[in-house]
Design an enzyme around this catalytic site. Structure first.
Site: not given
Length: 242
Positions: A149-151, A153
């Site tokens: 999820g972070y990557a 974004s």
């Protein structure tokens, strides 16, 4: 003429180091923060005690009215804006199968929408010859489990930033992304045990975690006259981890 920098996420971690370093390099600094006024005030005090000029500005980077007000403050206090560093970000780690979708929405709101909101205001306010730096992560290339999820974004941040550089043709404004690797801040270390942190510190050939100062030095170069020929790039500041 004194240059003026707006730094979001400037109250802690990498953003704090960037704000302090830019001030030491001669920039007046607007220290953007989401909610912790005390921490932001500490950064302003540190800068002013060293002879610099700074002011704190509360702004949710995903809120266009608050971001506009932050830029208004920069213009009112210091006369304009020459550099914008969007260091604000949030991170939640989980396998995709277990990912809390509300946490995913929060990451995308801050990391993606926030980048667009701050970049849009930068496009409208930056003086010609200025610079924009957004922050990504080397995890977009490392592709580590739980970071999807972070990557994702931050991959969106990279794509938008490089297009933004081309959209500003004719104004002598540079736009780049800095993508740190594992960095010794609470943003990285929270939720990790000592063994995991030590293992990740050994991954780069330089065999250590990055420091906030590592990223701050690079950002300061990119917004300086010496770094002005670097444009439309994603630069991985990670000790050679990838």
């Amino acid at each position: 003429m004194e240059r003026v920098a707006v730094v979001t996420g400037g109250s802690r971690g990498i953003g704090r180091a960037i704000a302090v370093k830019l001030a030491a390099a001669g920039n007046a600094v607007v220290v953007g923060y989401a909610g912790n006024a005390a921490l932001a005030g500490e950064v302003v005090t540190e800068i002013t005690a060293a002879g610099g000029r700074a002011v704190a500005a509360q702004a949710d980077v995903a809120d266009e009215k608050q971001v506009a007000a932050m830029f208004d403050l920069a213009q009112e206090r210091f006369g304009g804006v020459d550099a914008v560093v969007n260091s604000a970000g949030v991170m939640t780690l989980a396998p995709i199968a277990d990912l809390d979708l509300e946490a995913l929405d929060e990451m995308w709101r801050t990391n993606v929408r926030g980048t667009f909101v701050v970049s849009r205001e930068a496009a409208r306010r930056l003086r010609d010859g200025g610079s924009v730096v957004t922050m990504s992560t080397s995890v977009t290339a490392l592709q580590m489990p739980t970071y999807a999820g972070y990557a994702a974004s931050k991959a969106a941040v990279e794509a938008a930033t490089l297009i933004f550089a081309r959209e500003l043709r004719g104004r002598d404004i540079t736009v780049n992304t800095v993508a740190p690797g594992p960095t010794d801040t609470s943003f990285f270390t929270d939720g990790k045990d000592a063994e995991t942190i030590a293992r990740m510190a050994k991954q780069p050939p330089l065999e250590r975690l990055g420091t906030p100062a590592d990223a701050a030095e690079l950002v300061t170069f990119l917004v300086s006259p010496q770094g002005h020929w670097v444009n439309g790039q994603t630069i991985r500041s990670n000790g050679g981890i990838i």
